[in-house]
Each structure stands twice: as C-alpha cells, then as structure tokens.
Design a protein around this motif. Structure first.
Motif, PDB file in Angstrom:
ATOM      1  N   MET A 133     -39.657  -5.993  17.509  1.00 46.03           N
ATOM      2  CA  MET A 133     -39.084  -4.650  17.532  1.00 46.03           C
ATOM      3  C   MET A 133     -37.798  -4.535  18.349  1.00 46.03           C
ATOM      4  O   MET A 133     -36.835  -3.890  17.908  1.00 46.03           O
ATOM      5  N   PRO A 134     -37.696  -5.150  19.552  1.00 41.82           N
ATOM      6  CA  PRO A 134     -36.461  -4.979  20.323  1.00 41.82           C
ATOM      7  C   PRO A 134     -35.212  -5.437  19.590  1.00 41.82           C
ATOM      8  O   PRO A 134     -34.132  -4.853  19.763  1.00 41.82           O
ATOM      9  N   PHE A 135     -35.328  -6.456  18.763  1.00 42.94           N
ATOM     10  CA  PHE A 135     -34.170  -6.938  18.032  1.00 42.94           C
ATOM     11  C   PHE A 135     -33.777  -5.955  16.927  1.00 42.94           C
ATOM     12  O   PHE A 135     -32.596  -5.713  16.686  1.00 42.94           O
ATOM     13  N   TRP A 136     -34.786  -5.387  16.257  1.00 45.61           N
ATOM     14  CA  TRP A 136     -34.517  -4.336  15.268  1.00 45.61           C
ATOM     15  C   TRP A 136     -33.929  -3.107  15.964  1.00 45.61           C
ATOM     16  O   TRP A 136     -32.987  -2.486  15.453  1.00 45.61           O
ATOM     17  N   ALA A 137     -34.504  -2.743  17.124  1.00 46.94           N
ATOM     18  CA  ALA A 137     -34.033  -1.556  17.849  1.00 46.94           C
ATOM     19  C   ALA A 137     -32.577  -1.718  18.272  1.00 46.94           C
ATOM     20  O   ALA A 137     -31.788  -0.763  18.203  1.00 46.94           O
ATOM     21  N   ALA A 138     -32.210  -2.920  18.724  1.00 45.49           N
ATOM     22  CA  ALA A 138     -30.822  -3.152  19.125  1.00 45.49           C
ATOM     23  C   ALA A 138     -29.877  -2.967  17.940  1.00 45.49           C
ATOM     24  O   ALA A 138     -28.793  -2.392  18.076  1.00 45.49           O
ATOM     25  N   LEU A 139     -30.299  -3.445  16.763  1.00 48.46           N
ATOM     26  CA  LEU A 139     -29.479  -3.296  15.561  1.00 48.46           C
ATOM     27  C   LEU A 139     -29.333  -1.830  15.178  1.00 48.46           C
ATOM     28  O   LEU A 139     -28.214  -1.334  14.939  1.00 48.46           O
ATOM     29  N   PHE A 140     -30.458  -1.101  15.135  1.00 44.35           N
ATOM     30  CA  PHE A 140     -30.413   0.314  14.745  1.00 44.35           C
ATOM     31  C   PHE A 140     -29.682   1.153  15.798  1.00 44.35           C
ATOM     32  O   PHE A 140     -29.003   2.122  15.449  1.00 44.35           O
ATOM     33  N   ALA A 141     -29.831   0.807  17.077  1.00 44.50           N
ATOM     34  CA  ALA A 141     -29.131   1.554  18.136  1.00 44.50           C
ATOM     35  C   ALA A 141     -27.628   1.374  18.004  1.00 44.50           C
ATOM     36  O   ALA A 141     -26.852   2.301  18.271  1.00 44.50           O
ATOM     37  N   TRP A 142     -27.204   0.199  17.596  1.00 40.28           N
ATOM     38  CA  TRP A 142     -25.783  -0.068  17.380  1.00 40.28           C
ATOM     39  C   TRP A 142     -25.266   0.759  16.205  1.00 40.28           C
ATOM     40  O   TRP A 142     -24.212   1.398  16.282  1.00 40.28           O
ATOM     41  N   LEU A 143     -26.057   0.791  15.105  1.00 40.22           N
ATOM     42  CA  LEU A 143     -25.622   1.489  13.898  1.00 40.22           C
ATOM     43  C   LEU A 143     -25.708   3.005  14.027  1.00 40.22           C
ATOM     44  O   LEU A 143     -24.848   3.738  13.524  1.00 40.22           O
ATOM     45  N   ILE A 144     -26.747   3.510  14.706  1.00 39.20           N
ATOM     46  CA  ILE A 144     -27.008   4.950  14.736  1.00 39.20           C
ATOM     47  C   ILE A 144     -26.470   5.614  15.999  1.00 39.20           C
ATOM     48  O   ILE A 144     -25.895   6.706  15.948  1.00 39.20           O
ATOM     49  N   LEU A 145     -26.642   4.957  17.161  1.00 35.45           N
ATOM     50  CA  LEU A 145     -26.262   5.562  18.435  1.00 35.45           C
ATOM     51  C   LEU A 145     -24.957   5.015  18.991  1.00 35.45           C
ATOM     52  O   LEU A 145     -24.445   5.529  19.990  1.00 35.45           O
ATOM     53  N   GLY A 146     -24.444   3.957  18.384  1.00 38.25           N
ATOM     54  CA  GLY A 146     -23.224   3.353  18.890  1.00 38.25           C
ATOM     55  C   GLY A 146     -23.416   2.573  20.174  1.00 38.25           C
ATOM     56  O   GLY A 146     -22.450   2.353  20.919  1.00 38.25           O
ATOM     57  N   GLU A 147     -24.665   2.146  20.477  1.00 28.66           N
ATOM     58  CA  GLU A 147     -24.949   1.363  21.673  1.00 28.66           C
ATOM     59  C   GLU A 147     -24.637  -0.110  21.389  1.00 28.66           C
ATOM     60  O   GLU A 147     -25.525  -0.895  21.071  1.00 28.66           O
ATOM     61  N   GLN A 148     -23.389  -0.473  21.515  1.00 25.35           N
ATOM     62  CA  GLN A 148     -22.998  -1.855  21.240  1.00 25.35           C
ATOM     63  C   GLN A 148     -23.492  -2.769  22.351  1.00 25.35           C
ATOM     64  O   GLN A 148     -23.210  -2.534  23.520  1.00 25.35           O
ATOM     65  N   PRO A 149     -24.239  -3.823  22.015  1.00 26.57           N
ATOM     66  CA  PRO A 149     -24.767  -4.720  23.050  1.00 26.57           C
ATOM     67  C   PRO A 149     -23.638  -5.414  23.808  1.00 26.57           C
ATOM     68  O   PRO A 149     -22.619  -5.808  23.230  1.00 26.57           O
ATOM     69  N   THR A 150     -23.816  -5.562  25.126  1.00 21.59           N
ATOM     70  CA  THR A 150     -22.866  -6.302  25.937  1.00 21.59           C
ATOM     71  C   THR A 150     -23.184  -7.798  25.854  1.00 21.59           C
ATOM     72  O   THR A 150     -24.189  -8.200  25.263  1.00 21.59           O
ATOM     73  N   ARG A 151     -22.346  -8.605  26.480  1.00 24.44           N
ATOM     74  CA  ARG A 151     -22.598 -10.057  26.464  1.00 24.44           C
ATOM     75  C   ARG A 151     -23.878 -10.396  27.213  1.00 24.44           C
ATOM     76  O   ARG A 151     -24.564 -11.375  26.875  1.00 24.44           O
ATOM     77  N   TRP A 152     -24.222  -9.587  28.225  1.00 22.35           N
ATOM     78  CA  TRP A 152     -25.478  -9.835  28.935  1.00 22.35           C
ATOM     79  C   TRP A 152     -26.674  -9.487  28.061  1.00 22.35           C
ATOM     80  O   TRP A 152     -27.700 -10.168  28.096  1.00 22.35           O
ATOM     81  N   HIS A 153     -26.557  -8.404  27.289  1.00 27.55           N
ATOM     82  CA  HIS A 153     -27.619  -8.071  26.345  1.00 27.55           C
ATOM     83  C   HIS A 153     -27.820  -9.205  25.345  1.00 27.55           C
ATOM     84  O   HIS A 153     -28.953  -9.582  25.039  1.00 27.55           O
ATOM     85  N   MET A 154     -26.715  -9.741  24.835  1.00 23.88           N
ATOM     86  CA  MET A 154     -26.808 -10.815  23.852  1.00 23.88           C
ATOM     87  C   MET A 154     -27.469 -12.055  24.455  1.00 23.88           C
ATOM     88  O   MET A 154     -28.272 -12.730  23.795  1.00 23.88           O
ATOM     89  N   LEU A 155     -27.153 -12.361  25.716  1.00 23.78           N
ATOM     90  CA  LEU A 155     -27.804 -13.483  26.384  1.00 23.78           C
ATOM     91  C   LEU A 155     -29.301 -13.224  26.532  1.00 23.78           C
ATOM     92  O   LEU A 155     -30.130 -14.120  26.312  1.00 23.78           O
ATOM     93  N   GLY A 156     -29.652 -11.980  26.901  1.00 29.66           N
ATOM     94  CA  GLY A 156     -31.067 -11.629  27.019  1.00 29.66           C
ATOM     95  C   GLY A 156     -31.792 -11.743  25.693  1.00 29.66           C
ATOM     96  O   GLY A 156     -32.931 -12.236  25.629  1.00 29.66           O
ATOM     97  N   PHE A 157     -31.147 -11.279  24.603  1.00 33.64           N
ATOM     98  CA  PHE A 157     -31.745 -11.405  23.274  1.00 33.64           C
ATOM     99  C   PHE A 157     -31.978 -12.871  22.924  1.00 33.64           C
ATOM    100  O   PHE A 157     -33.013 -13.233  22.360  1.00 33.64           O
ATOM    101  N   LEU A 158     -30.990 -13.718  23.246  1.00 34.84           N
ATOM    102  CA  LEU A 158     -31.107 -15.138  22.924  1.00 34.84           C
ATOM    103  C   LEU A 158     -32.285 -15.772  23.668  1.00 34.84           C
ATOM    104  O   LEU A 158     -33.093 -16.492  23.076  1.00 34.84           O
ATOM    105  N   LEU A 159     -32.392 -15.484  24.970  1.00 38.91           N
ATOM    106  CA  LEU A 159     -33.491 -16.034  25.755  1.00 38.91           C
ATOM    107  C   LEU A 159     -34.843 -15.541  25.235  1.00 38.91           C
ATOM    108  O   LEU A 159     -35.785 -16.328  25.084  1.00 38.91           O
TER     109      LEU A 159
END
Length: 284
Positions: free
Chosen positions: A93-119
């Motif tokens: 779910m968090p990976f889907w939520a990050a995608l939908f938050a970017w598309l709907i809320l404009g919450e673009q993930p930062t580089r730290w978010h991307m590192l956290g997603f990768l881990l």
C-alpha cells in the motif's frame, strides 16, 4: 501509529482464524456495523458532532476504496492464502499511496523518500521471497489489489482532511457505517459459507469490531490527518513486521535469516522516510 500497528498486527491473525466460522463479506459487514454503533455511542456520550461529514461523495469514495474495498479484497485473499503472505502483499500500500499522492495531492517524493522506498521494497522482497512461489495466484492478486485500493482511499482521506477538516472521530464513525452499507450487497450477490456460531466467532468478531475497526481506524485517521500521505503509508509497514514477530512467538513460525534481513531493511526505510524533513533541512 504504534498502537495502530499493534491492533492491526493481531487483527490479521484473528481474520485468518475466522475464515472457518464466517464468510469474508459477512465478517467485513458485521465488524463495521458493530464499530459504527460503538463510535456513534461515543460521539453522543462525548457530545461531539455526529452528522455525516461533507462532501458526501468524497466520503463515500473513501469508504469504497479504503474502508470496504481494502478489507473485502484482503478477506477474500485470506480464504486461499496464508496470513503472512497476504498481509505482506497487501502492505505494498505505501508504494501505491506514494503514487496516488503524487498524482492527486501533488506530494512529489523527495530523494530521501525514494531511498526509503528502495530500502522498504528490498525488505518486502526478502519477506515475500517470490522465487519460492507466491502460493495461490488468486490470493496474491487479491491482496495486491487490496493494497492498491487502500492506497487510493488513504490519499482521498488525506484530501478530505486538507480541504474540509472534518472531526476525526465523526468521519471514522461514518466510514464504519458506509463500509457496512457498501459491503452489504456483496453478502447477497456472492455465496457465503454458513455462519458457525461458536465462542471463537464471538470473541474474534468482538476484537475485529471494537479493537481493529472502531479504535484502529480512528487512530489511523488521526495519523493520516497529521502527516503526509507518504509518511502515513510508510509507517503502516510496521504491521507486516509485527505479523512476522507474532507468527514467530505465538505460532512457532521461526523467520528465516532472509525474512529477518527484510525486516531490517523495512525498518531502515521507515526511519529514512520519517526523518526525511530533518535530513532535508540539515542539507539545506
């Protein structure tokens, strides 16, 4: 969030144990109906506003995707899949939520978010171990669909809080009501197994209704209101970690070194995502 993780970690074991006593849609509808009555009584006793929050349309879509859709899909997945496997796949779910938050809320993930997603992604792969097979393909697909449904519903709930600022307890109460209403037609359309009236059913439904639903969803909505959709979604990954630990101590399912490594990666990802604002400021 820690209390939410604890309540929901135990709930997956309870849901799996109840598959032999009640049909999946009957369980979802009954737990939400009882949770609504409990929360409505709390609203009246505490003299908080009890009218259904507006806009009604957005409120309903949250119920369709997060409250009802997620639970129904995962409950169906538990019929054919193991609890550990289903909960891990559902908590993509968090990976889907990050995608939908970017598309709907404009919450673009930062580089730290991307590192956290990768881990966290590496950790999930270690726990799921897809090279060993995903068990029931149907159960796996249902669990993944449940995770996507929850991610979308959670982002819609965040949108509700940002634009309309409803009372958290009131919104949660009516989400329980709408969840039961949305699920009711499914109990009529799809054949359900006969209900087995036993003490295990009573205690299981009581926990799912009061603990996991009434209290758990109220706490979850409180988290969603306070933090970004990305951070809320990533924080929920504590649930599959707890499920692995509970299976170890309560069911004797000793985790492999790969699963323990996966837990370590997920915890590292959670730490990075939740510290992202501090890390960004320190670099700035």
């Amino acid at each position: 969030m820690a209390l939410t993780v604890a309540l929901w970690g135990f709930s997956w074991i309870a849901m799996k144990s109840l598959t032999g006593y009640i049909g999946p849609f009957d369980l979802v509808m009954s737990r939400y109906a009882i949770a609504f009555l409990v929360l409505f009584a709390v609203l009246l006793l505490s003299r908080q506003p009890w009218a259904c929050p507006r806009p009604y349309g957005l409120n309903l879509w949250i119920a369709v995707f997060q409250t009802s859709g997620f639970q129904c899909l995962c409950q169906l997945a538990l019929v054919t899949g193991g609890a550990g496997q289903v909960v891990t796949l559902a908590y993509t779910m968090p990976f889907w939520a990050a995608l939908f938050a970017w598309l709907i809320l404009g919450e673009q993930p930062t580089r730290w978010h991307m590192l956290g997603f990768l881990l966290a992604g590496v950790g999930l792969v270690g726990i799921v171990a897809p090279w060993r097979g995903l068990g029931s393909l149907t159960g796996s697909l249902l669990a993944l669909a449940g995770g996507a449904s929850w991610g979308l519903g959670m982002v819609l709930a965040k949108k509700m809080f940002q634009r309309y600022r409803p009372n958290v307890l009131t919104l949660t109460c009516w989400q329980m009501f709408l969840g039961a209403v949305v699920t009711f037609p499914l109990t009529l359309i799809f054949p359900q197994r006969p209900v087995v009236w036993a003490p295990e059913l009573f205690w299981g439904v009581a926990y799912m209704s009061v603990g996991a639903s009434a209290l758990g969803w109220w706490l979850w909505m409180s988290v969603v209101r306070r933090v970004s959709a990305t951070v809320a979604g990533m924080s929920s990954l504590g649930v599959p970690i707890l499920t692995v630990v509970l299976a170890w101590f309560l069911l004797g399912e000793r985790p492999t070194w790969l699963e323990l490594t996966g837990v370590g990666f997920i915890m590292s990802g959670l730490l990075v995502v939740n510290l992202a604002p501090v890390l960004d400021r320190s670099r700035g």
